[in-house]
Design a protein around this motif. Structure first.
Motif, PDB file in Angstrom:
ATOM      1  N   THR A  38       2.039  -4.906  -8.190  1.00  0.00           N
ATOM      2  CA  THR A  38       0.993  -5.607  -8.409  1.00  0.00           C
ATOM      3  C   THR A  38      -0.459  -4.822  -8.754  1.00  0.00           C
ATOM      4  OG1 THR A  38      -0.413  -6.212  -6.069  1.00  0.00           O
ATOM      5  CG2 THR A  38       1.563  -7.950  -7.291  1.00  0.00           C
ATOM      6  N   ARG A  39      -1.416  -5.691  -9.848  1.00  0.00           N
ATOM      7  CA  ARG A  39      -2.989  -4.830  -9.984  1.00  0.00           C
ATOM      8  C   ARG A  39      -3.578  -5.681  -9.307  1.00  0.00           C
ATOM      9  NH1 ARG A  39      -2.652  -4.425 -16.340  1.00  0.00           N
ATOM     10  NH2 ARG A  39      -2.236  -6.291 -16.053  1.00  0.00           N
ATOM     11  N   ARG A  40      -4.963  -5.345  -8.525  1.00  0.00           N
ATOM     12  CA  ARG A  40      -5.753  -5.755  -7.896  1.00  0.00           C
ATOM     13  C   ARG A  40      -6.607  -5.074  -8.496  1.00  0.00           C
ATOM     14  NH1 ARG A  40      -4.230  -6.320  -1.060  1.00  0.00           N
ATOM     15  NH2 ARG A  40      -1.903  -8.269  -2.036  1.00  0.00           N
ATOM     16  N   LYS A  41      -8.281  -6.158  -9.145  1.00  0.00           N
ATOM     17  CA  LYS A  41      -9.717  -5.944  -9.407  1.00  0.00           C
ATOM     18  C   LYS A  41     -10.259  -5.851  -7.981  1.00  0.00           C
ATOM     19  CE  LYS A  41     -12.479  -7.197 -12.764  1.00  0.00           C
ATOM     20  NZ  LYS A  41     -12.999  -8.000 -13.661  1.00  0.00           N
ATOM     21  N   ILE A  42     -10.731  -4.191  -8.008  1.00  0.00           N
ATOM     22  CA  ILE A  42     -12.161  -4.019  -7.251  1.00  0.00           C
ATOM     23  C   ILE A  42     -12.921  -4.688  -7.928  1.00  0.00           C
ATOM     24  CG2 ILE A  42     -13.596  -2.180  -5.596  1.00  0.00           C
ATOM     25  CD1 ILE A  42     -10.433  -0.850  -6.127  1.00  0.00           C
ATOM     26  N   THR A  43     -14.177  -5.265  -7.489  1.00  0.00           N
ATOM     27  CA  THR A  43     -15.386  -5.881  -7.425  1.00  0.00           C
ATOM     28  C   THR A  43     -16.651  -5.500  -6.772  1.00  0.00           C
ATOM     29  OG1 THR A  43     -15.457  -8.101  -6.400  1.00  0.00           O
ATOM     30  CG2 THR A  43     -14.241  -7.846  -9.394  1.00  0.00           C
ATOM     31  N   HIS A  44     -16.528  -5.319  -5.661  1.00  0.00           N
ATOM     32  CA  HIS A  44     -17.208  -4.627  -4.191  1.00  0.00           C
ATOM     33  C   HIS A  44     -16.571  -3.936  -3.292  1.00  0.00           C
ATOM     34  CE1 HIS A  44     -18.199  -9.055  -5.553  1.00  0.00           C
ATOM     35  NE2 HIS A  44     -19.416  -8.642  -4.707  1.00  0.00           N
ATOM     36  N   THR A  45     -17.795  -2.991  -3.068  1.00  0.00           N
ATOM     37  CA  THR A  45     -17.111  -2.275  -1.742  1.00  0.00           C
ATOM     38  C   THR A  45     -17.573  -1.999  -0.394  1.00  0.00           C
ATOM     39  OG1 THR A  45     -18.402  -0.368  -2.768  1.00  0.00           O
ATOM     40  CG2 THR A  45     -16.044  -0.603  -3.112  1.00  0.00           C
ATOM     41  N   ARG A  46     -17.362  -1.515   0.672  1.00  0.00           N
ATOM     42  CA  ARG A  46     -18.187  -1.871   1.739  1.00  0.00           C
ATOM     43  C   ARG A  46     -18.526   0.264   2.123  1.00  0.00           C
ATOM     44  NH1 ARG A  46     -15.993  -4.913   5.742  1.00  0.00           N
ATOM     45  NH2 ARG A  46     -16.323  -6.707   4.511  1.00  0.00           N
ATOM     46  N   LYS A  47     -19.410   0.418   2.015  1.00  0.00           N
ATOM     47  CA  LYS A  47     -19.548   1.817   3.156  1.00  0.00           C
ATOM     48  C   LYS A  47     -20.157   1.537   4.464  1.00  0.00           C
ATOM     49  CE  LYS A  47     -19.745   3.951  -1.378  1.00  0.00           C
ATOM     50  NZ  LYS A  47     -20.262   5.052  -2.636  1.00  0.00           N
ATOM     51  N   HIS A  48     -19.730   3.399   4.953  1.00  0.00           N
ATOM     52  CA  HIS A  48     -20.274   3.164   6.379  1.00  0.00           C
ATOM     53  C   HIS A  48     -20.643   4.745   6.610  1.00  0.00           C
ATOM     54  CE1 HIS A  48     -21.965   2.243  10.302  1.00  0.00           C
ATOM     55  NE2 HIS A  48     -20.873   3.432  11.032  1.00  0.00           N
ATOM     56  N   ILE A  66     -12.911  -1.785   0.207  1.00  0.00           N
ATOM     57  CA  ILE A  66     -12.823  -2.869  -0.779  1.00  0.00           C
ATOM     58  C   ILE A  66     -12.377  -4.052  -0.974  1.00  0.00           C
ATOM     59  CG2 ILE A  66     -12.328  -0.798  -1.788  1.00  0.00           C
ATOM     60  CD1 ILE A  66      -9.444  -2.312  -2.702  1.00  0.00           C
ATOM     61  N   GLY A  67     -12.379  -4.717  -1.711  1.00  0.00           N
ATOM     62  CA  GLY A  67     -12.686  -6.435  -2.093  1.00  0.00           C
ATOM     63  C   GLY A  67     -12.998  -6.762  -3.331  1.00  0.00           C
ATOM     64  N   ASN A  68     -12.585  -8.235  -3.695  1.00  0.00           N
ATOM     65  CA  ASN A  68     -13.051  -9.186  -4.620  1.00  0.00           C
ATOM     66  C   ASN A  68     -12.715 -10.602  -3.593  1.00  0.00           C
ATOM     67  OD1 ASN A  68     -12.976 -10.757  -6.955  1.00  0.00           O
ATOM     68  ND2 ASN A  68     -11.587  -9.032  -7.721  1.00  0.00           N
ATOM     69  N   PRO A  69     -13.931 -10.748  -3.935  1.00  0.00           N
ATOM     70  CA  PRO A  69     -14.488 -12.207  -3.503  1.00  0.00           C
ATOM     71  C   PRO A  69     -13.465 -12.887  -3.452  1.00  0.00           C
ATOM     72  CG  PRO A  69     -16.491 -11.097  -3.708  1.00  0.00           C
ATOM     73  CD  PRO A  69     -15.304 -10.620  -4.324  1.00  0.00           C
ATOM     74  N   GLU A  70     -13.320 -13.125  -4.782  1.00  0.00           N
ATOM     75  CA  GLU A  70     -11.979 -14.087  -5.555  1.00  0.00           C
ATOM     76  C   GLU A  70     -11.208 -13.844  -5.245  1.00  0.00           C
ATOM     77  OE1 GLU A  70     -13.304 -14.188  -9.520  1.00  0.00           O
ATOM     78  OE2 GLU A  70     -14.952 -14.593  -9.406  1.00  0.00           O
ATOM     79  N   ALA A 124      -8.996  -2.826   3.760  1.00  0.00           N
ATOM     80  CA  ALA A 124      -9.799  -1.330   4.639  1.00  0.00           C
ATOM     81  C   ALA A 124      -8.950  -0.344   3.386  1.00  0.00           C
ATOM     82  CB  ALA A 124      -9.049  -1.157   5.780  1.00  0.00           C
ATOM     83  N   THR A 125      -9.573   0.771   3.373  1.00  0.00           N
ATOM     84  CA  THR A 125      -9.577   2.133   2.652  1.00  0.00           C
ATOM     85  C   THR A 125      -8.205   2.021   3.078  1.00  0.00           C
ATOM     86  OG1 THR A 125     -11.771   2.743   2.356  1.00  0.00           O
ATOM     87  CG2 THR A 125     -10.570   4.044   1.776  1.00  0.00           C
ATOM     88  N   VAL A 126      -7.981   2.670   4.551  1.00  0.00           N
ATOM     89  CA  VAL A 126      -7.424   3.163   5.035  1.00  0.00           C
ATOM     90  C   VAL A 126      -6.045   2.593   4.914  1.00  0.00           C
ATOM     91  CG1 VAL A 126      -6.899   2.285   6.636  1.00  0.00           C
ATOM     92  CG2 VAL A 126      -6.095   4.124   7.250  1.00  0.00           C
ATOM     93  N   ASP A 127      -5.947   0.985   3.983  1.00  0.00           N
ATOM     94  CA  ASP A 127      -4.701   0.108   3.824  1.00  0.00           C
ATOM     95  C   ASP A 127      -4.128   0.241   2.297  1.00  0.00           C
ATOM     96  OD1 ASP A 127      -4.062  -0.713   6.705  1.00  0.00           O
ATOM     97  OD2 ASP A 127      -5.879  -2.363   6.662  1.00  0.00           O
ATOM     98  N   VAL A 128      -5.740   0.663   1.585  1.00  0.00           N
ATOM     99  CA  VAL A 128      -5.384   0.416   0.139  1.00  0.00           C
ATOM    100  C   VAL A 128      -4.739   2.491   0.180  1.00  0.00           C
ATOM    101  CG1 VAL A 128      -6.956   1.454  -2.499  1.00  0.00           C
ATOM    102  CG2 VAL A 128      -7.324  -0.725   0.167  1.00  0.00           C
ATOM    103  N   ILE A 129      -4.269   3.201   0.074  1.00  0.00           N
ATOM    104  CA  ILE A 129      -4.270   4.154   0.571  1.00  0.00           C
ATOM    105  C   ILE A 129      -2.992   4.377   1.044  1.00  0.00           C
ATOM    106  CG2 ILE A 129      -3.617   6.323   1.820  1.00  0.00           C
ATOM    107  CD1 ILE A 129      -7.025   6.390   1.799  1.00  0.00           C
ATOM    108  N   ILE A 130      -2.388   3.491   1.410  1.00  0.00           N
ATOM    109  CA  ILE A 130      -0.868   2.901   1.273  1.00  0.00           C
ATOM    110  C   ILE A 130      -0.272   2.684   1.319  1.00  0.00           C
ATOM    111  CG2 ILE A 130       0.715   1.715   3.735  1.00  0.00           C
ATOM    112  CD1 ILE A 130      -1.623   2.478   6.104  1.00  0.00           C
ATOM    113  N   ASP A 131      -0.767   1.237   0.406  1.00  0.00           N
ATOM    114  CA  ASP A 131      -0.249   0.649  -0.387  1.00  0.00           C
ATOM    115  C   ASP A 131      -0.267   1.364  -2.250  1.00  0.00           C
ATOM    116  OD1 ASP A 131      -0.964  -1.761   1.171  1.00  0.00           O
ATOM    117  OD2 ASP A 131      -2.924  -2.599   0.083  1.00  0.00           O
TER     118      ASP A 131
END
Length: 73
Positions: free
Chosen positions: A2-12, A19-23, A30-37
């Motif tokens: 699936t394709r997931r649209k990124i509209t927001h990011t969180r940095k520390h 990353i995220g998309n509130p909708e 979490a970035t680590v989970d996105v890398i796994i995906d």
């Protein structure tokens, strides 16, 4: 896959941590989970550039470990 649209990011401390998309139900992710995906070809994540084209997130190796980077489709 699936394709997931990124509209927001969180940095520390300047590092991308989520990353995220509130909708969307999967957000935030979490970035680590996105890398796994991405590495497991489960999901593809993208942003739209200024011209509305999809630009996909890719996993790249860096001295501090894998990180996300925008890449052309």
């Amino acid at each position: 896959m699936t394709r997931r649209k990124i509209t927001h990011t969180r940095k520390h401390n300047g590092r991308l941590i989520a990353i995220g998309n509130p909708e969307e139900w999967w957000s935030p992710r979490a970035t680590v989970d996105v890398i796994i995906d991405i590495d497991a070809s489960i999901h593809r994540y993208y942003v739209n550039d200024r011209n509305g084209r999809m630009v996909y997130a890719a996993v790249v190796d860096s001295p501090t470990g894998p990180r996300l980077e925008a890449s052309s489709p």
